[in-house]
Write a protein that holds these residues in place. Structure first.
Motif, PDB file in Angstrom:
ATOM      1  N   SER A  43       0.827  -1.189   0.228  1.00  0.00           N
ATOM      2  CA  SER A  43       0.041  -0.003   0.039  1.00  0.00           C
ATOM      3  C   SER A  43       0.818   1.133  -0.177  1.00  0.00           C
ATOM      4  CB  SER A  43      -1.043  -0.012   1.182  1.00  0.00           C
ATOM      5  OG  SER A  43      -1.941  -1.122   1.253  1.00  0.00           O
ATOM      6  N   ASP A  85      -5.418   0.918  -0.620  1.00  0.00           N
ATOM      7  CA  ASP A  85      -6.517   0.269  -0.020  1.00  0.00           C
ATOM      8  C   ASP A  85      -5.553  -0.455   1.480  1.00  0.00           C
ATOM      9  OD1 ASP A  85      -8.262  -1.274   1.778  1.00  0.00           O
ATOM     10  OD2 ASP A  85      -9.464  -1.594   0.045  1.00  0.00           O
ATOM     11  N   ALA A  86      -5.740   0.145   2.428  1.00  0.00           N
ATOM     12  CA  ALA A  86      -4.766  -0.004   3.468  1.00  0.00           C
ATOM     13  C   ALA A  86      -5.102  -1.718   4.078  1.00  0.00           C
ATOM     14  CB  ALA A  86      -5.126   0.710   4.723  1.00  0.00           C
ATOM     15  N   LYS A  87      -6.306  -1.794   4.092  1.00  0.00           N
ATOM     16  CA  LYS A  87      -6.962  -3.118   4.414  1.00  0.00           C
ATOM     17  C   LYS A  87      -6.253  -4.317   3.386  1.00  0.00           C
ATOM     18  CE  LYS A  87     -11.165  -5.646   5.633  1.00  0.00           C
ATOM     19  NZ  LYS A  87     -10.746  -5.713   7.155  1.00  0.00           N
ATOM     20  N   ALA A  90      -2.761  -4.530   4.371  1.00  0.00           N
ATOM     21  CA  ALA A  90      -2.387  -5.130   5.536  1.00  0.00           C
ATOM     22  C   ALA A  90      -2.101  -6.577   5.281  1.00  0.00           C
ATOM     23  CB  ALA A  90      -2.850  -4.698   6.606  1.00  0.00           C
ATOM     24  N   THR A 132       1.303  -0.942  10.447  1.00  0.00           N
ATOM     25  CA  THR A 132       0.710  -0.021   9.317  1.00  0.00           C
ATOM     26  C   THR A 132       0.645   1.492   9.762  1.00  0.00           C
ATOM     27  OG1 THR A 132      -0.636  -2.122   9.110  1.00  0.00           O
ATOM     28  CG2 THR A 132      -1.342   0.289   7.878  1.00  0.00           C
ATOM     29  N   THR A 157      -2.258  -2.703  12.455  1.00  0.00           N
ATOM     30  CA  THR A 157      -2.490  -3.820  11.579  1.00  0.00           C
ATOM     31  C   THR A 157      -3.407  -4.893  12.004  1.00  0.00           C
ATOM     32  OG1 THR A 157       0.003  -3.570  10.874  1.00  0.00           O
ATOM     33  CG2 THR A 157      -1.152  -5.442   9.896  1.00  0.00           C
ATOM     34  N   LYS A 172      -6.063  -4.474  13.774  1.00  0.00           N
ATOM     35  CA  LYS A 172      -7.585  -4.102  13.496  1.00  0.00           C
ATOM     36  C   LYS A 172      -7.860  -4.464  12.118  1.00  0.00           C
ATOM     37  CE  LYS A 172      -7.340   0.078  15.135  1.00  0.00           C
ATOM     38  NZ  LYS A 172      -7.708   1.513  15.597  1.00  0.00           N
ATOM     39  N   LEU A 173      -7.055  -4.260  11.174  1.00  0.00           N
ATOM     40  CA  LEU A 173      -7.239  -4.223   9.439  1.00  0.00           C
ATOM     41  C   LEU A 173      -7.552  -5.499   9.221  1.00  0.00           C
ATOM     42  CD1 LEU A 173      -4.767  -1.635   8.355  1.00  0.00           C
ATOM     43  CD2 LEU A 173      -7.134  -1.328   8.193  1.00  0.00           C
ATOM     44  N   VAL A 174      -6.848  -6.553   9.927  1.00  0.00           N
ATOM     45  CA  VAL A 174      -7.036  -7.933   9.284  1.00  0.00           C
ATOM     46  C   VAL A 174      -7.779  -8.875  10.376  1.00  0.00           C
ATOM     47  CG1 VAL A 174      -4.908  -7.482   8.067  1.00  0.00           C
ATOM     48  CG2 VAL A 174      -4.605  -8.710  10.267  1.00  0.00           C
ATOM     49  N   GLY A 189      -1.251   4.498   4.818  1.00  0.00           N
ATOM     50  CA  GLY A 189      -1.614   3.053   5.305  1.00  0.00           C
ATOM     51  C   GLY A 189      -0.617   2.126   4.945  1.00  0.00           C
ATOM     52  N   SER A 245       1.569  -0.753   4.979  1.00  0.00           N
ATOM     53  CA  SER A 245       1.943  -1.921   5.894  1.00  0.00           C
ATOM     54  C   SER A 245       3.386  -2.352   5.659  1.00  0.00           C
ATOM     55  CB  SER A 245       1.149  -3.077   5.760  1.00  0.00           C
ATOM     56  OG  SER A 245      -0.104  -2.554   6.316  1.00  0.00           O
TER      57      SER A 245
END
Length: 250
Positions: free
Chosen positions: A45, A51-53, A56, A96, A140, A142-144, A233, A235
């Motif tokens: 990213s 897209d940070a999600k 990650a 992240t 990180t 939280k995103l995954v 964002g 990672s």
């Protein structure tokens, strides 16, 4: 480990390892930044439109598959069994956050690098990781967290950052480390890339201008120059998340 081996043996082993890592990062659209000795630096990213999600998730999958490769393939190879004689272990850390891209050095000797607090935090995360594991920070995680293939074990706060927790990332599904998980497939990555490309085109049309290159022989001079945030964002795994090799005794 290096004191007991011929330089050629170490170089051959690292080349085998990093060649596979290059293939793996390319497959998941993770950007390799550099290698420093036995450390491997990579980032996902690395764009203001990314897209940070997805980034990650990509880098976490890469980290787990890197560890699986070392454990199940590299450590069963002839170079490890017959020459090194001991299994190898890594620590990987991921964080992240915002990062800065820069070109460092002069016209003949230059390299691309990423800078910022995210880099330092990812390095601290790597240092706290148990040998042979992937450690990630709370941003990180939280995103995954909603991805079915991951499991998390609380590791505790990072040294010097008591309010930032870290976790050990594990594969809850064996397909994660074998690369056979169908949920995170090429179609999802392709859709994310298309979204990023569309947003990038819209931004270019909306305003003229571009990102500044930060050129200087050292980090101090670079920080004194104008800079632009490459991503909010990113990672990062590598020097900030060093894939540091260790030899396990016994």
């Amino acid at each position: 480990m290096s004191s007991n081996l011929e330089p050629f043996t170490i170089v051959k082993m690292l080349n085998t390892l990093f060649t596979y890592f290059d293939h793996l990062t390319s497959e998941f659209n993770v950007e390799k930044i550099t290698t420093i000795g036995d450390a491997y630096v990579a980032c996902s990213s690395i764009s203001a439109f990314a897209d940070a999600k997805v980034g990650a998730l990509s880098i976490c999958l890469v980290g787990l598959q890197m560890q699986a490769y070392v454990e199940h393939q590299l450590n069963t190879s002839a170079i490890v069994l017959d020459i090194i004689g001991k299994p190898l272990k890594m620590r990987i850390g991921v964080h992240t956050g915002p990062a800065y891209g820069a070109i460092m050095g002069g016209p003949k000797n230059f390299r691309y690098d990423i800078l910022g607090d995210t880099v330092q935090i990812a390095e601290k995360c790597q240092e706290k990781a148990p040998i042979g594991s992937v450690s990630i920070t709370h941003p990180t995680q939280k995103l995954v967290a909603d991805y079915h293939g991951f499991a998390f074990s609380l590791l505790g706060p990072l040294e010097g950052i008591p309010n930032l927790l870290s976790y050990v990332l594990q594969a809850a599904d064996e397909r994660i480390v074998t690369g056979e998980d169908a949920e995170f497939d090429a179609k999802e990555r392709e859709a994310a890339e298309e979204r990023e490309a569309a947003e990038r085109r819209a931004a270019i049309l909306a305003e003229a201008g571009g990102s500044a290159l930060i050129i200087g022989p050292d980090g101090k001079k670079m920080r004194n120059r104008s800079s632009s945030v490459a991503s909010q964002g990113a990672s990062i795994a590598g020097r900030m998340a060093k894939s540091r090799l260790y030899s396990q005794a016994g």
